[in-house]
Design a protein around this motif. Sequence first.
Motif, PDB file in Angstrom:
ATOM      1  N   HIS A 129       0.867  -1.176   0.000  1.00  0.00           N
ATOM      2  CA  HIS A 129       0.000   0.000   0.000  1.00  0.00           C
ATOM      3  C   HIS A 129       0.902   1.224   0.000  1.00  0.00           C
ATOM      4  CE1 HIS A 129      -3.852  -2.047   1.527  1.00  0.00           C
ATOM      5  NE2 HIS A 129      -3.020  -2.973   1.105  1.00  0.00           N
ATOM      6  N   MET A 130       0.687   2.095  -0.982  1.00  0.00           N
ATOM      7  CA  MET A 130       1.539   3.271  -1.135  1.00  0.00           C
ATOM      8  C   MET A 130       0.688   4.535  -1.182  1.00  0.00           C
ATOM      9  SD  MET A 130       4.254   1.951  -3.964  1.00  0.00           S
ATOM     10  CE  MET A 130       5.382   3.292  -3.613  1.00  0.00           C
ATOM     11  N   ARG A 131       1.206   5.601  -0.565  1.00  0.00           N
ATOM     12  CA  ARG A 131       0.610   6.930  -0.630  1.00  0.00           C
ATOM     13  C   ARG A 131       1.745   7.927  -0.773  1.00  0.00           C
ATOM     14  NH1 ARG A 131      -4.733   7.890   0.998  1.00  0.00           N
ATOM     15  NH2 ARG A 131      -5.813   5.978   1.486  1.00  0.00           N
ATOM     16  N   GLY A 132       1.611   8.856  -1.728  1.00  0.00           N
ATOM     17  CA  GLY A 132       2.635   9.865  -1.936  1.00  0.00           C
ATOM     18  C   GLY A 132       2.614  10.362  -3.364  1.00  0.00           C
ATOM     19  N   ASP A 133       3.689  10.997  -3.775  1.00  0.00           N
ATOM     20  CA  ASP A 133       3.837  11.468  -5.150  1.00  0.00           C
ATOM     21  C   ASP A 133       4.455  10.323  -5.937  1.00  0.00           C
ATOM     22  OD1 ASP A 133       3.976  12.921  -7.459  1.00  0.00           O
ATOM     23  OD2 ASP A 133       5.558  14.268  -6.771  1.00  0.00           O
ATOM     24  N   LEU A 134       3.610   9.441  -6.453  1.00  0.00           N
ATOM     25  CA  LEU A 134       4.053   8.180  -7.045  1.00  0.00           C
ATOM     26  C   LEU A 134       4.152   8.289  -8.565  1.00  0.00           C
ATOM     27  CD1 LEU A 134       1.636   5.880  -5.005  1.00  0.00           C
ATOM     28  CD2 LEU A 134       3.945   6.617  -4.377  1.00  0.00           C
ATOM     29  N   HIS A 135       5.194   7.707  -9.119  1.00  0.00           N
ATOM     30  CA  HIS A 135       5.385   7.561 -10.561  1.00  0.00           C
ATOM     31  C   HIS A 135       5.533   6.058 -10.765  1.00  0.00           C
ATOM     32  CE1 HIS A 135       6.824  11.886 -11.248  1.00  0.00           C
ATOM     33  NE2 HIS A 135       6.336  11.802 -10.025  1.00  0.00           N
ATOM     34  N   ILE A 136       4.492   5.412 -11.268  1.00  0.00           N
ATOM     35  CA  ILE A 136       4.454   3.956 -11.346  1.00  0.00           C
ATOM     36  C   ILE A 136       4.623   3.524 -12.793  1.00  0.00           C
ATOM     37  CG2 ILE A 136       3.060   1.905 -10.900  1.00  0.00           C
ATOM     38  CD1 ILE A 136       1.663   3.533  -8.675  1.00  0.00           C
ATOM     39  N   GLU A 137       5.630   2.683 -13.044  1.00  0.00           N
ATOM     40  CA  GLU A 137       5.864   2.164 -14.385  1.00  0.00           C
ATOM     41  C   GLU A 137       4.879   1.043 -14.668  1.00  0.00           C
ATOM     42  OE1 GLU A 137       9.855   1.195 -15.547  1.00  0.00           O
ATOM     43  OE2 GLU A 137      10.664   2.775 -14.258  1.00  0.00           O
ATOM     44  N   THR A 138       4.136   1.169 -15.773  1.00  0.00           N
ATOM     45  CA  THR A 138       3.186   0.151 -16.209  1.00  0.00           C
ATOM     46  C   THR A 138       3.474  -0.179 -17.671  1.00  0.00           C
ATOM     47  OG1 THR A 138       1.503   1.653 -17.075  1.00  0.00           O
ATOM     48  CG2 THR A 138       1.439   1.200 -14.693  1.00  0.00           C
ATOM     49  N   ALA A 139       2.824  -1.193 -18.179  1.00  0.00           N
ATOM     50  CA  ALA A 139       2.983  -1.550 -19.591  1.00  0.00           C
ATOM     51  C   ALA A 139       2.545  -0.402 -20.498  1.00  0.00           C
ATOM     52  CB  ALA A 139       2.179  -2.811 -19.907  1.00  0.00           C
ATOM     53  N   GLY A 140       1.626   0.432 -20.016  1.00  0.00           N
ATOM     54  CA  GLY A 140       1.140   1.563 -20.796  1.00  0.00           C
ATOM     55  C   GLY A 140       1.922   2.846 -20.578  1.00  0.00           C
ATOM     56  N   GLY A 141       2.976   2.784 -19.792  1.00  0.00           N
ATOM     57  CA  GLY A 141       3.782   3.973 -19.523  1.00  0.00           C
ATOM     58  C   GLY A 141       3.720   4.358 -18.053  1.00  0.00           C
ATOM     59  N   ILE A 142       4.273   5.508 -17.744  1.00  0.00           N
ATOM     60  CA  ILE A 142       4.321   6.001 -16.369  1.00  0.00           C
ATOM     61  C   ILE A 142       2.959   6.557 -15.979  1.00  0.00           C
ATOM     62  CG2 ILE A 142       5.353   7.702 -14.807  1.00  0.00           C
ATOM     63  CD1 ILE A 142       7.352   5.630 -15.609  1.00  0.00           C
ATOM     64  N   ARG A 143       2.475   6.158 -14.808  1.00  0.00           N
ATOM     65  CA  ARG A 143       1.233   6.700 -14.236  1.00  0.00           C
ATOM     66  C   ARG A 143       1.582   7.523 -13.017  1.00  0.00           C
ATOM     67  NH1 ARG A 143      -3.932   2.895 -14.524  1.00  0.00           N
ATOM     68  NH2 ARG A 143      -4.517   4.353 -12.911  1.00  0.00           N
ATOM     69  N   ARG A 144       1.017   8.711 -12.921  1.00  0.00           N
ATOM     70  CA  ARG A 144       1.154   9.549 -11.729  1.00  0.00           C
ATOM     71  C   ARG A 144      -0.002   9.205 -10.813  1.00  0.00           C
ATOM     72  NH1 ARG A 144       3.489  14.681 -11.933  1.00  0.00           N
ATOM     73  NH2 ARG A 144       3.398  14.453  -9.690  1.00  0.00           N
ATOM     74  N   GLU A 145       0.301   8.848  -9.586  1.00  0.00           N
ATOM     75  CA  GLU A 145      -0.716   8.448  -8.619  1.00  0.00           C
ATOM     76  C   GLU A 145      -0.425   9.089  -7.269  1.00  0.00           C
ATOM     77  OE1 GLU A 145      -3.330   6.751  -9.441  1.00  0.00           O
ATOM     78  OE2 GLU A 145      -2.694   5.923 -11.364  1.00  0.00           O
ATOM     79  N   THR A 146      -1.452   9.157  -6.434  1.00  0.00           N
ATOM     80  CA  THR A 146      -1.278   9.565  -5.044  1.00  0.00           C
ATOM     81  C   THR A 146      -1.523   8.382  -4.110  1.00  0.00           C
ATOM     82  OG1 THR A 146      -3.576  10.307  -4.949  1.00  0.00           O
ATOM     83  CG2 THR A 146      -1.892  11.979  -5.413  1.00  0.00           C
ATOM     84  N   ARG A 147      -2.220   7.344  -4.612  1.00  0.00           N
ATOM     85  CA  ARG A 147      -2.526   6.147  -3.823  1.00  0.00           C
ATOM     86  C   ARG A 147      -2.473   4.948  -4.747  1.00  0.00           C
ATOM     87  NH1 ARG A 147      -7.728   6.977  -3.625  1.00  0.00           N
ATOM     88  NH2 ARG A 147      -7.634   9.024  -4.532  1.00  0.00           N
ATOM     89  N   ALA A 148      -1.930   3.823  -4.255  1.00  0.00           N
ATOM     90  CA  ALA A 148      -1.888   2.606  -5.068  1.00  0.00           C
ATOM     91  C   ALA A 148      -1.704   1.394  -4.169  1.00  0.00           C
ATOM     92  CB  ALA A 148      -0.749   2.666  -6.077  1.00  0.00           C
ATOM     93  N   MET A 149      -2.211   0.257  -4.633  1.00  0.00           N
ATOM     94  CA  MET A 149      -1.984  -1.034  -3.989  1.00  0.00           C
ATOM     95  C   MET A 149      -1.289  -1.906  -5.033  1.00  0.00           C
ATOM     96  SD  MET A 149      -5.518  -1.528  -1.855  1.00  0.00           S
ATOM     97  CE  MET A 149      -5.113  -3.132  -1.209  1.00  0.00           C
ATOM     98  N   LEU A 150      -0.020  -2.181  -4.780  1.00  0.00           N
ATOM     99  CA  LEU A 150       0.787  -2.901  -5.749  1.00  0.00           C
ATOM    100  C   LEU A 150       0.967  -4.360  -5.354  1.00  0.00           C
ATOM    101  CD1 LEU A 150       3.522  -0.196  -6.382  1.00  0.00           C
ATOM    102  CD2 LEU A 150       1.351  -0.540  -7.576  1.00  0.00           C
ATOM    103  N   CYS A 151       1.219  -5.184  -6.363  1.00  0.00           N
ATOM    104  CA  CYS A 151       1.426  -6.610  -6.170  1.00  0.00           C
ATOM    105  C   CYS A 151       2.770  -6.845  -5.493  1.00  0.00           C
ATOM    106  CB  CYS A 151       1.379  -7.318  -7.521  1.00  0.00           C
ATOM    107  SG  CYS A 151       1.707  -9.078  -7.437  1.00  0.00           S
ATOM    108  N   GLY A 152       2.766  -7.616  -4.429  1.00  0.00           N
ATOM    109  CA  GLY A 152       3.998  -7.932  -3.722  1.00  0.00           C
ATOM    110  C   GLY A 152       4.590  -9.275  -4.104  1.00  0.00           C
TER     111      GLY A 152
END
Length: 148
Positions: free
Chosen positions: A105-128
């Motif tokens: 579980h992440m909260r912050g100024d997130l830049h998440i790499e996905t197959a579709g490119g970088i996503r800017r997020e403030t909240r995310a639940m990532l696969c561990g």
Amino acid sequence: MATPSPGGEDRTRRPGAKRYEAAEIAVSYESRICLHQAECLRGLPSVFDADRRPWIVVDAEPAAVVAEVVRRCPSGALQYHMRAERNEEPQRPTHLQRHPDGTLHMRGDLHIETAGGIRRETRAMLCGCGRSANQPFCDHSGPCGQRD
């Protein structure tokens, strides 16, 4: 080119998200990253009701109250955009918590790499565990997303 700040960006206009609008606020829902934690249903059933169509009625409560409940969504599947006020600011410092089920579980100024490119997020639940079919987001298909 500079990336817009999370506070000014309209996160409700994303591919794959359904958008619900009212005079002061827009709310979007991206079903493919929702992990059904039900923070919205418990937090504001007059706005969020899974048995109703449409299931989100954003003008049922004041915009500030709707925004507060949307910020509780741990996966980021729910986003909001205020028409006249500042939007959601990322938590500072960024916070990462591994839950007992393995999801991150992440909260912050997130830049998440996905197959579709970088996503800017403030909240995310990532696969561990690395077994999600919706990488990097958890989709409950691997051991880290299994519920008891």
